[in-house]
Scaffold this active site. Sequence first.
Site, short mmCIF file in Angstrom:
data_model
loop_
_atom_site.label_atom_id
_atom_site.label_comp_id
_atom_site.label_asym_id
_atom_site.label_seq_id
_atom_site.Cartn_x
_atom_site.Cartn_y
_atom_site.Cartn_z
N HIS A 1 22.45 31.89 -3.74
CA HIS A 1 23.88 32.22 -3.68
C HIS A 1 24.42 32.08 -2.26
CE1 HIS A 1 24.59 33.71 -7.78
NE2 HIS A 1 23.32 34.06 -7.73
N CYS B 1 23.19 28.66 -9.04
CA CYS B 1 22.34 29.48 -9.92
C CYS B 1 22.28 28.89 -11.34
CB CYS B 1 22.84 30.92 -9.91
SG CYS B 1 21.59 32.12 -10.45
N GLU C 1 27.42 32.23 -1.47
CA GLU C 1 28.60 33.10 -1.37
C GLU C 1 28.22 34.57 -1.35
OE1 GLU C 1 27.47 33.98 -5.38
OE2 GLU C 1 27.30 32.19 -4.17
#
Length: 360
Positions: free
Chosen positions: A333, A257, A335
Amino acid sequence: MTVSATTTKPAYLILENGTTFQGEFFGMHAEVTGEIVFTTGMTGYLETLTDQSYYGQIVLQTFPLIGNYGVIPPDFESSHVAPRAYIAKYPCRTPSNFRSVESLDTLLKKHNVVGLAGIDTRALAKIIRVEGAMNGKITSSPPTSADRDEVKAYTVRNAVAAVSPRSVTRTGREDSPRRVALMDFGAKGNIASMLVERGCEVWSFPHSTTAQEIMQANPHGIMLSNGPGNPADDANRTIVETIRALVESGIPIFGICLGHQLLALAHGYKTEKLKFGHRGANQPVKNTATGRVYITSQNHGYHVIADDSSFINVNDGTCEGLDYGKSFSVQFHPEACGGPLDTAFLFDSFIERMDAHAAR
């Protein structure tokens, strides 16, 4: 234009284009100004609220029913609620979940965050999609021309410094086979968790840490986290210079990001603001080498200008990743909690690059 809803505790939202919505307060009752952004996730509102990338913003949930499974602290991405305010059409007052400890209303009050309910969230999202991201102000009385002037003047400044930690912390086992230096620009907690699960000890460093200080930790890899604000802000210049020095060290780097954007700036790329950003758990990205498409969670208002992307956004063709060889980065993302986890394999790729570098 004015859009109204029946309320018992009046609250008003004025946009910088003059549009006014009437709803009701929940959470903290106060006046607040911020940049309004919308996210499309049907779940994951706790992760959204505790994602420091939302610093300085008023978050609008497009899904109308929010808060039904309550507040579950182990699911938080950080210890603080990041947005300046939170908008949900129907926030649940009586959640039902065996893990829940309190309601969304109580959580916002604890963190002094304003909540706005009962407005036409669909209409508000459409305005932002058509006209682009814009500022807004929530007030307890009908807005005035002075409120509109305040809204237009608002801007987010020094965002990374506001959310980055002040000291170094360690996560994972000291005898782990790999040590990762995480530059924390407002990191989501699951980034460190994903690394620890893969046999890494994670040292989290403040944004102001120098390249020399990071290298003294003898890391096998360097992680650049997510975070808030404009990546090209003057306040981030020192960070970019630090990253440039870390690139020259040859140690593998993985950026997510904001970390992706800052790594790109360190390599000479440029960034620009998107019309209304990408936020939600249903953003499709395509691997440009294989053609495979993944569904990802995203939260960003800026993008890297690039014609050699490793991933692109299927919806608008913008850059979603860059690969520099030893180092790489993605705009989305991998994760993400509560998902999707289609691209979690990128952490495995990072491990492989670290091990390959260490074996040289």
